[in-house]
Design a protein around this motif. Sequence first.
Motif, PDB file in Angstrom:
ATOM      1  N   ASN A 167       0.822  -1.209   0.000  1.00  0.00           N
ATOM      2  CA  ASN A 167       0.000   0.000   0.000  1.00  0.00           C
ATOM      3  C   ASN A 167       0.858   1.263   0.000  1.00  0.00           C
ATOM      4  OD1 ASN A 167      -2.359  -1.492   0.013  1.00  0.00           O
ATOM      5  ND2 ASN A 167      -2.518  -1.521   2.249  1.00  0.00           N
ATOM      6  N   GLY A 168       2.102   1.136   0.504  1.00  0.00           N
ATOM      7  CA  GLY A 168       3.031   2.266   0.472  1.00  0.00           C
ATOM      8  C   GLY A 168       3.781   2.360  -0.839  1.00  0.00           C
ATOM      9  N   GLU A 169       3.306   1.593  -1.845  1.00  0.00           N
ATOM     10  CA  GLU A 169       3.853   1.605  -3.207  1.00  0.00           C
ATOM     11  C   GLU A 169       5.293   1.099  -3.257  1.00  0.00           C
ATOM     12  OE1 GLU A 169       3.227   5.393  -5.003  1.00  0.00           O
ATOM     13  OE2 GLU A 169       1.049   5.180  -5.024  1.00  0.00           O
ATOM     14  N   ASP A 170       5.641   0.219  -2.332  1.00  0.00           N
ATOM     15  CA  ASP A 170       6.938  -0.464  -2.406  1.00  0.00           C
ATOM     16  C   ASP A 170       6.797  -1.684  -3.312  1.00  0.00           C
ATOM     17  OD1 ASP A 170       8.564   1.107  -0.770  1.00  0.00           O
ATOM     18  OD2 ASP A 170       7.704   0.221   1.042  1.00  0.00           O
ATOM     19  N   MET A 171       7.862  -1.978  -4.042  1.00  0.00           N
ATOM     20  CA  MET A 171       7.909  -3.200  -4.827  1.00  0.00           C
ATOM     21  C   MET A 171       8.325  -4.329  -3.891  1.00  0.00           C
ATOM     22  SD  MET A 171       7.659  -4.922  -7.651  1.00  0.00           S
ATOM     23  CE  MET A 171       7.674  -3.776  -9.021  1.00  0.00           C
ATOM     24  N   VAL A 172       7.416  -5.262  -3.622  1.00  0.00           N
ATOM     25  CA  VAL A 172       7.688  -6.364  -2.691  1.00  0.00           C
ATOM     26  C   VAL A 172       8.017  -7.617  -3.492  1.00  0.00           C
ATOM     27  CG1 VAL A 172       6.779  -7.797  -0.846  1.00  0.00           C
ATOM     28  CG2 VAL A 172       6.161  -5.370  -0.957  1.00  0.00           C
ATOM     29  N   ASN A 173       9.243  -8.083  -3.369  1.00  0.00           N
ATOM     30  CA  ASN A 173       9.686  -9.301  -4.048  1.00  0.00           C
ATOM     31  C   ASN A 173       9.923 -10.400  -3.021  1.00  0.00           C
ATOM     32  OD1 ASN A 173       9.609  -8.009  -6.510  1.00  0.00           O
ATOM     33  ND2 ASN A 173      11.777  -7.478  -6.483  1.00  0.00           N
ATOM     34  N   ILE A 174       9.497 -11.592  -3.369  1.00  0.00           N
ATOM     35  CA  ILE A 174       9.586 -12.734  -2.448  1.00  0.00           C
ATOM     36  C   ILE A 174      10.156 -13.941  -3.176  1.00  0.00           C
ATOM     37  CG2 ILE A 174       8.081 -14.500  -1.411  1.00  0.00           C
ATOM     38  CD1 ILE A 174       6.512 -12.347  -0.070  1.00  0.00           C
ATOM     39  N   ASN A 175      10.911 -14.752  -2.438  1.00  0.00           N
ATOM     40  CA  ASN A 175      11.413 -16.019  -2.968  1.00  0.00           C
ATOM     41  C   ASN A 175      10.821 -17.157  -2.138  1.00  0.00           C
ATOM     42  OD1 ASN A 175      13.358 -17.408  -4.834  1.00  0.00           O
ATOM     43  ND2 ASN A 175      14.148 -18.165  -2.892  1.00  0.00           N
ATOM     44  N   LEU A 176      10.094 -18.048  -2.804  1.00  0.00           N
ATOM     45  CA  LEU A 176       9.552 -19.245  -2.161  1.00  0.00           C
ATOM     46  C   LEU A 176      10.507 -20.399  -2.428  1.00  0.00           C
ATOM     47  CD1 LEU A 176       5.776 -18.966  -3.149  1.00  0.00           C
ATOM     48  CD2 LEU A 176       6.809 -18.418  -0.940  1.00  0.00           C
ATOM     49  N   ASP A 177      10.890 -21.101  -1.376  1.00  0.00           N
ATOM     50  CA  ASP A 177      11.937 -22.124  -1.502  1.00  0.00           C
ATOM     51  C   ASP A 177      11.461 -23.448  -0.900  1.00  0.00           C
ATOM     52  OD1 ASP A 177      14.268 -23.605  -1.543  1.00  0.00           O
ATOM     53  OD2 ASP A 177      15.551 -21.921  -1.027  1.00  0.00           O
ATOM     54  N   TRP A 178      11.435 -24.485  -1.751  1.00  0.00           N
ATOM     55  CA  TRP A 178      11.039 -25.832  -1.301  1.00  0.00           C
ATOM     56  C   TRP A 178      12.227 -26.793  -1.307  1.00  0.00           C
ATOM     57  CZ3 TRP A 178       8.286 -22.827  -4.667  1.00  0.00           C
ATOM     58  CH2 TRP A 178       6.968 -22.506  -4.322  1.00  0.00           C
ATOM     59  N   ARG A 179      13.447 -26.275  -1.464  1.00  0.00           N
ATOM     60  CA  ARG A 179      14.602 -27.164  -1.611  1.00  0.00           C
ATOM     61  C   ARG A 179      14.865 -28.003  -0.372  1.00  0.00           C
ATOM     62  NH1 ARG A 179      18.821 -22.852  -3.926  1.00  0.00           N
ATOM     63  NH2 ARG A 179      17.661 -21.624  -2.391  1.00  0.00           N
ATOM     64  N   GLU A 180      14.500 -27.485   0.794  1.00  0.00           N
ATOM     65  CA  GLU A 180      14.701 -28.254   2.022  1.00  0.00           C
ATOM     66  C   GLU A 180      13.381 -28.758   2.604  1.00  0.00           C
ATOM     67  OE1 GLU A 180      17.651 -29.184   2.971  1.00  0.00           O
ATOM     68  OE2 GLU A 180      18.509 -28.053   1.303  1.00  0.00           O
ATOM     69  N   ALA A 181      12.313 -28.690   1.812  1.00  0.00           N
ATOM     70  CA  ALA A 181      11.024 -29.195   2.299  1.00  0.00           C
ATOM     71  C   ALA A 181      11.074 -30.707   2.469  1.00  0.00           C
ATOM     72  CB  ALA A 181       9.907 -28.808   1.324  1.00  0.00           C
ATOM     73  N   VAL A 182      11.908 -31.357   1.668  1.00  0.00           N
ATOM     74  CA  VAL A 182      12.137 -32.796   1.802  1.00  0.00           C
ATOM     75  C   VAL A 182      13.614 -33.001   2.114  1.00  0.00           C
ATOM     76  CG1 VAL A 182      12.125 -35.036   0.648  1.00  0.00           C
ATOM     77  CG2 VAL A 182      10.281 -33.395   0.216  1.00  0.00           C
ATOM     78  N   PRO A 183      13.953 -33.604   3.244  1.00  0.00           N
ATOM     79  CA  PRO A 183      15.368 -33.831   3.566  1.00  0.00           C
ATOM     80  C   PRO A 183      15.977 -34.894   2.649  1.00  0.00           C
ATOM     81  CG  PRO A 183      13.968 -34.886   5.192  1.00  0.00           C
ATOM     82  CD  PRO A 183      13.057 -34.098   4.299  1.00  0.00           C
ATOM     83  N   HIS A 184      17.290 -34.875   2.515  1.00  0.00           N
ATOM     84  CA  HIS A 184      17.972 -35.886   1.687  1.00  0.00           C
ATOM     85  C   HIS A 184      19.220 -36.364   2.420  1.00  0.00           C
ATOM     86  CE1 HIS A 184      19.540 -31.925   0.602  1.00  0.00           C
ATOM     87  NE2 HIS A 184      18.373 -31.670   0.066  1.00  0.00           N
ATOM     88  N   PRO A 185      18.996 -37.236   3.432  1.00  0.00           N
ATOM     89  CA  PRO A 185      20.113 -37.657   4.288  1.00  0.00           C
ATOM     90  C   PRO A 185      21.091 -38.613   3.632  1.00  0.00           C
ATOM     91  CG  PRO A 185      18.109 -38.825   4.870  1.00  0.00           C
ATOM     92  CD  PRO A 185      17.717 -37.810   3.844  1.00  0.00           C
ATOM     93  N   ASP A 186      20.645 -39.376   2.604  1.00  0.00           N
ATOM     94  CA  ASP A 186      21.549 -40.334   1.979  1.00  0.00           C
ATOM     95  C   ASP A 186      21.159 -40.512   0.515  1.00  0.00           C
ATOM     96  OD1 ASP A 186      19.266 -42.023   2.035  1.00  0.00           O
ATOM     97  OD2 ASP A 186      19.809 -42.716   4.025  1.00  0.00           O
ATOM     98  N   ASP A 187      21.740 -41.531  -0.134  1.00  0.00           N
ATOM     99  CA  ASP A 187      21.525 -41.720  -1.569  1.00  0.00           C
ATOM    100  C   ASP A 187      20.301 -42.591  -1.877  1.00  0.00           C
ATOM    101  OD1 ASP A 187      22.480 -44.079  -0.649  1.00  0.00           O
ATOM    102  OD2 ASP A 187      24.159 -44.251  -2.039  1.00  0.00           O
ATOM    103  N   ARG A 188      19.439 -42.853  -0.864  1.00  0.00           N
ATOM    104  CA  ARG A 188      18.210 -43.600  -1.093  1.00  0.00           C
ATOM    105  C   ARG A 188      17.044 -42.831  -0.488  1.00  0.00           C
ATOM    106  NH1 ARG A 188      17.096 -49.361   1.699  1.00  0.00           N
ATOM    107  NH2 ARG A 188      16.649 -47.965   3.440  1.00  0.00           N
ATOM    108  N   VAL A 189      15.963 -42.747  -1.228  1.00  0.00           N
ATOM    109  CA  VAL A 189      14.766 -42.063  -0.733  1.00  0.00           C
ATOM    110  C   VAL A 189      13.779 -43.104  -0.208  1.00  0.00           C
ATOM    111  CG1 VAL A 189      12.760 -40.687  -1.395  1.00  0.00           C
ATOM    112  CG2 VAL A 189      15.019 -40.090  -2.267  1.00  0.00           C
ATOM    113  N   GLU A 190      13.299 -42.903   0.995  1.00  0.00           N
ATOM    114  CA  GLU A 190      12.297 -43.772   1.587  1.00  0.00           C
ATOM    115  C   GLU A 190      10.955 -43.039   1.556  1.00  0.00           C
ATOM    116  OE1 GLU A 190      13.644 -44.887   5.448  1.00  0.00           O
ATOM    117  OE2 GLU A 190      15.541 -45.733   4.701  1.00  0.00           O
ATOM    118  N   TYR A 191       9.962 -43.674   0.958  1.00  0.00           N
ATOM    119  CA  TYR A 191       8.653 -43.024   0.911  1.00  0.00           C
ATOM    120  C   TYR A 191       7.550 -44.050   1.118  1.00  0.00           C
ATOM    121  CZ  TYR A 191       7.879 -44.578  -3.974  1.00  0.00           C
ATOM    122  OH  TYR A 191       7.683 -45.319  -5.114  1.00  0.00           O
ATOM    123  N   GLU A 192       6.413 -43.556   1.585  1.00  0.00           N
ATOM    124  CA  GLU A 192       5.277 -44.422   1.869  1.00  0.00           C
ATOM    125  C   GLU A 192       4.000 -43.755   1.392  1.00  0.00           C
ATOM    126  OE1 GLU A 192       4.559 -43.531   6.554  1.00  0.00           O
ATOM    127  OE2 GLU A 192       6.554 -44.320   6.009  1.00  0.00           O
TER     128      GLU A 192
END
Length: 626
Positions: A167-192
């Motif tokens: 409302n103050g006429e500022d340009m608001v820029n945002i970065n949405l990041d999902w890179r750590e939304a899923v952890p990657h502890p090793d070279d195998r992914v376990e999912y269910e």
Amino acid sequence: MELQRLLLLGFLFLYVVQVAVAKFVVEKNSLTVTSPEKIKGNHDSAIGNFGIPQYGGSMAGAVVYPKDNRKGCMEFDRFGISFQSKPGSLPTFVLLDRGDCFFALKVWNAQKAGASAVLVADDVEEALITMDTPEEDSAAPKYIENITIPSALIEKSFGETLKKAINGEDMVNINLDWREAVPHPDDRVEYELWTNSNDECGVKCDMLMEFVKDFKGPAQILEKGGYTQFTPHYITWYCPQAFTLTRQCKSQCINHGRYCAPDPEQDFSSGYNGKDVVIENLRQLCVFRVANESKKPWVWWDYVTDFQIRCPMKEKKYNKECADAVIRSLGLDGQKIENCMGDPNADVDNPVLKEEQDAQIGKGSRGDVTILPTLVVNNRQYRGKLAKGAVLKAICSGFEETTEPAVCLSGDVETNECLDNNGGCWQDKVANITACKDTFRGRVCECPLVDGVQFKGDGYSHCEASGPGKCNINNGGCWHDAQNGHAYSACLDSEGGKCQCPSGFRGDGVKSCLDIDECKEKKACQCPECSCKNTWGSYDCTCNGDLLYIRDHDTCISKSATEVGSAWTAVWVIIIGLAIAAAGAYVVYKYRLRSYMDSEIRAIMSQYMPLDSQAEVPNHVSGDHA
């Protein structure tokens, strides 16, 4: 009917009580405000349980808070509002207020208006919650399946901060990041996958069945390659103690009310019962266990897809006979599966289903499983649309970057977001160069490296070639033209060099360079005998009569004088040179001859008289003997 409703509510109530001792974890992604400076910082946002979050990737965008329809409950075109981003600009993230309608409807309306992502600001100060799909909205199936953009809920106070800046006429820029939304502890992914064999529960069952069929191929590739470890799970409820002996409870449960499922048609008097669903769920669990013992866990996908096709409820084939036929066709040991299932009428715990009930409780970083279907990747619950590409992207984000298997780089994951409006990134259509790079982790606007030349810029609004060799690529973005066999470019092929019109032209060097008329501007061909003619990028100068134009000196001289003078000059140079050589030789000769004669004369005269340079010759006869 009232008893049926009470029983169903009882199942749900007891399930809630059962998991109340555990926890519900809100899955989050990181949100970073990059501008303006005064509100820069990191915040949490709760991932919506619909649409397609960019697991493993990130998105940058400019936040817009609409002046009308701020809750997004109506279509934005009614207000003449569009969120479509212009080419070269950042994608649009729409900020909406919570309330008055379903979360999914808000996101759907914003998506139709061109939004790339949606942020919903909470209307009360509370801990973040998960935005889920509406259960009671009959129109929901028409739009939920078509939501393809990510969404997230943000806290009320943070939403107010964003609104104030906008409302103050500022340009608001945002970065949405999902890179750590899923952890990657090793070279195998376990999912269910928490699923259900029921195929008559409406839209969610249809979506689940479609997903299992579509995802079978990638799932088996990942499992056979040893990249993943997959486990199926099935939710069950238990019957309230007061109703275990009722006809309704007996029809929905096995093992004396310990393991129950809601009636598929929500009608206890017709069709299949919840008991039938529990038994088939148990059978599918045992199919997985038997297949896993034979080192072929991926056969589970074959069984559930074949069972869905061959044994649907609507054709009255949802039964043991049809299931046994599928088991035989896959070469599985039917007796082992029967032994695993046990006796559904025994008044004892079933070890397989008891383990499933225990697994529903959240452990570690994973919350309780309360939503069907639910996917859990590396102990984190997946949020978003249950679709092959979206789920595969989430699973692939569980690998460390550059270690993911080939299936993660296939068309199932790489939907090539760059094909749609070039992903909102910079591009040079003439040279066919783009800053858009698409991977399963999401598109990235990054200035490219082309033929050894690095482009520099923000990747969204501009990129320009930099350093040696840049002029070989679209003339470094500078002006260039060719006429009558002559080509000129304003590009300076040097580090930091800017576009500069070449000699004979003037202009900005980028969009235009105009020919300079050297004749009119009296910059050349100024000698009295000269005649000037302007050319593109240069000029021609000729001299009157038998004269020759010397460009370096801007003058005319006689052709004949030049030719004769040059010839006689050469002759005289030769003659003078020979004369000097002869004179030098004569002087040397005279000097050497005279020196020789002097030495001879001195030798002869020294025999007869002493010379001034010699002592007197002594007398060898003594005067004492005279």
